[in-house]
Scaffold this active site. Structure first.
Site, mmCIF file in Angstrom:
data_model
loop_
_atom_site.group_PDB
_atom_site.id
_atom_site.type_symbol
_atom_site.label_atom_id
_atom_site.label_comp_id
_atom_site.label_asym_id
_atom_site.label_seq_id
_atom_site.Cartn_x
_atom_site.Cartn_y
_atom_site.Cartn_z
ATOM 1 N N ASP A 29 14.462 125.678 32.264
ATOM 2 C CA ASP A 29 15.023 126.977 32.658
ATOM 3 C C ASP A 29 15.478 127.719 31.408
ATOM 4 O O ASP A 29 15.158 128.901 31.200
ATOM 5 C CB ASP A 29 16.195 126.751 33.619
ATOM 6 C CG ASP A 29 16.888 128.050 33.975
ATOM 7 O OD1 ASP A 29 16.182 129.053 34.180
ATOM 8 O OD2 ASP A 29 18.139 128.071 34.040
ATOM 9 N N ASP B 244 17.744 120.486 21.858
ATOM 10 C CA ASP B 244 18.400 121.385 20.893
ATOM 11 C C ASP B 244 17.465 121.683 19.715
ATOM 12 O O ASP B 244 17.279 122.838 19.312
ATOM 13 C CB ASP B 244 19.753 120.815 20.425
ATOM 14 C CG ASP B 244 19.700 119.335 20.054
ATOM 15 O OD1 ASP B 244 18.677 118.684 20.333
ATOM 16 O OD2 ASP B 244 20.679 118.834 19.473
ATOM 17 N N LYS C 182 16.628 114.644 26.031
ATOM 18 C CA LYS C 182 17.957 114.622 25.416
ATOM 19 C C LYS C 182 18.479 113.193 25.511
ATOM 20 O O LYS C 182 19.631 112.944 25.861
ATOM 21 C CB LYS C 182 18.889 115.627 26.127
ATOM 22 C CG LYS C 182 20.208 115.872 25.422
ATOM 23 C CD LYS C 182 20.100 116.490 24.042
ATOM 24 C CE LYS C 182 21.418 116.391 23.300
ATOM 25 N NZ LYS C 182 21.330 116.892 21.904
ATOM 26 N N ASP D 78 13.456 131.053 29.170
ATOM 27 C CA ASP D 78 14.043 132.357 28.820
ATOM 28 C C ASP D 78 13.843 132.625 27.326
ATOM 29 O O ASP D 78 13.486 133.739 26.923
ATOM 30 C CB ASP D 78 15.546 132.390 29.132
ATOM 31 C CG ASP D 78 15.839 133.027 30.480
ATOM 32 O OD1 ASP D 78 14.974 132.920 31.372
ATOM 33 O OD2 ASP D 78 16.924 133.628 30.647
HETATM 34 C C1 IPM Z 1 14.615 131.010 36.907
HETATM 35 C C2 IPM Z 1 15.969 131.567 37.267
HETATM 36 C C3 IPM Z 1 16.601 130.733 38.366
HETATM 37 C C4 IPM Z 1 16.710 129.307 37.931
HETATM 38 C C5 IPM Z 1 17.966 131.258 38.794
HETATM 39 C C6 IPM Z 1 17.845 132.629 39.438
HETATM 40 C C7 IPM Z 1 18.710 130.294 39.659
HETATM 41 O O1 IPM Z 1 16.773 131.607 36.151
HETATM 42 O O2 IPM Z 1 13.713 131.018 37.759
HETATM 43 O O3 IPM Z 1 14.437 130.592 35.783
HETATM 44 O O4 IPM Z 1 17.579 128.933 37.154
HETATM 45 O O5 IPM Z 1 15.893 128.514 38.377
HETATM 46 MG MG MG Z 2 15.830 131.012 34.384
#
Ligand code: IPM
Ligand code: MG
Length: 357
Positions: free
Chosen positions: A246, A222, A189, A250
């Site tokens: 992180d 982004d 970024k 997801d």
């Molecule tokens: C992950 C989770 C953790 C993180 C949380 C639970 C703090 O989201 O392992 O990705 O952000 O590292």
């Molecule tokens: Mg996470």
């Protein structure tokens, strides 16, 4: 006989259910392979331990874990204990104390699982996200002053060090080099964040010279979300900062059909300390004790554990067994099936023992 010692920390929520399933599968591999032995010792640390002792693990917890070859971790988090206590009391001290600076998150669409993306199926999405796991936005550097007053200030300073960036870049380039496509995307970024992120880019460029056979490109974080969603086939290995990865991991889990199957490895590449392997999904209190937790993430991370120990055959056999079972539609409700944790585990054990896996 090759023998390995594994510290299991099932901890909270569905952690004990999925780690028990994973341990069963390791025993099954041991039986199938015949020349390898896993000695699993279980530790009762976590939120229940906290309620009794006022700490998530004993003061000498790390010293106890240090002698193991690997750590197999369930999940932390409880409705009645604040998140920052469960996290900073157990998982993060292990990651940081053992300098597990490379967090490795593979994602692919397993057979039988449907991606929410139109026209994207098994094979179209096969990524490994390498997350910087020791500094950056999670360095814990900051503070609050003038609490409660109108002029209150809170700072959360991201820390990037040359050593920290160099080592994660080297890890990511090496991993990209070991995969068939030899393709790395460096997430950044540096258009908006003009200090740490510009250094991040420069170091990526320097380290790339050590890996002339790896093709690499750079993406702003982004724009990366758009590329992951619209052109998943153009990505292979990805490296990003602690917070960027992180968030992107997801998204990766969702695009691959479920966070319930996503694994993660917290690796000390120098092998000074044991590395730690865990499912990403967390403690999932809404389904705890119902026997329907998806054990696939804990199987997949067990396969990462086996790879780390150098047991590539056992690791590949385990993943073939998992893919056979998901492909046959034996899946838990979170991924659209009706099977229980035990049904899936039994099917994976059966596949491991069968001669064609
Ligand atoms: C992950 C989770 C953790 C993180 C949380 C639970 C703090 O989201 O392992 O990705 O952000 O590292
Ligand atoms: Mg996470």
């Amino acid at each position: 006989m090759r023998e390995y010692s594994i510290a299991a920390i099932p901890a909270d929520g569905i952690g004990p259910e999925v780690i028990a399933a994973g341990t069963t599968v390791l025993e099954s591999l041991q039986k199938r392979m015949g020349d390898v032995k896993f000695n699993v010792e279980t530790f009762d640390w976590g939120s229940a331990y906290y309620r009794k002792h006022g700490a998530m693990m004993p003061a000498d917890g790390l010293a106890k874990l240090k002698k193991f070859d690997a750590i197999y971790f369930g999940a932390v988090g409880a409705p009645d204990v604040p998140d920052h206590i469960t996290l900073w009391g157990l998982r993060l001290p292990i990651c940081q104390g053992f300098d597990q600076y490379a967090n490795v998150r593979p994602t692919k669409i397993l057979p039988g699982i449907t991606s929410p993306l139109r026209n994207v199926g098994t094979g179209d999405l096969d990524w490994v996200i390498v997350r910087e796991n020791s500094e950056g936005e999670y360095a814990g550097c900051g503070g609050r002053v003038h609490r409660g007053l109108p002029e209150e200030v809170g700072t959360e300073v991201a820390i990037f060090t040359r050593v920290g960036v160099q080592r994660i870049m080297r890890y990511a380039f090496r991993l990209a080099q070991s995969r068939p496509r030899k393709l790395l995307t460096v997430v950044t970024k540096s258009n908006a964040q003009r200090h740490g992120m510009v250094m991040w880019d420069e170091i990526a460029d320097e380290v790339s010279k050590e890996f002339p056979d790896v093709r690499w490109d750079k993406m702003l974080v982004d724009a990366m979300t758009v590329r992951m969603t619209l052109k998943p086939q153009t990505l292979d290995t990805i490296v990003a900062t602690n917070l960027h990865a992180d968030i992107l991991s997801d998204l990766a889990g969702a695009l691959a059909g479920s966070l319930g199957v996503a694994p993660t490895a917290n690796i000390d590449p120098e092998r000074r300390f044991p590395s730690m392997f865990e499912p990403i999904h967390g403690s999932a209190f809404d389904i705890t004790g119902k026997g329907i937790a998806n054990p696939v993430a804990s199987f997949w991370t067990a396969s990462q554990l086996l790879d780390h120990l150098g047991e590539a055959d056992a690791s590949a056999r385990l993943m073939r067994a998992v893919e056979k079972v998901t492909g046959a539609g034996i899946m838990t409700p979170d991924v659209g099936g009706t099977a229980t944790t035990k049904d899936v585990t039994d099917a994976v054990v059966e596949a491991i023992q069968s001669s064609n896996v």
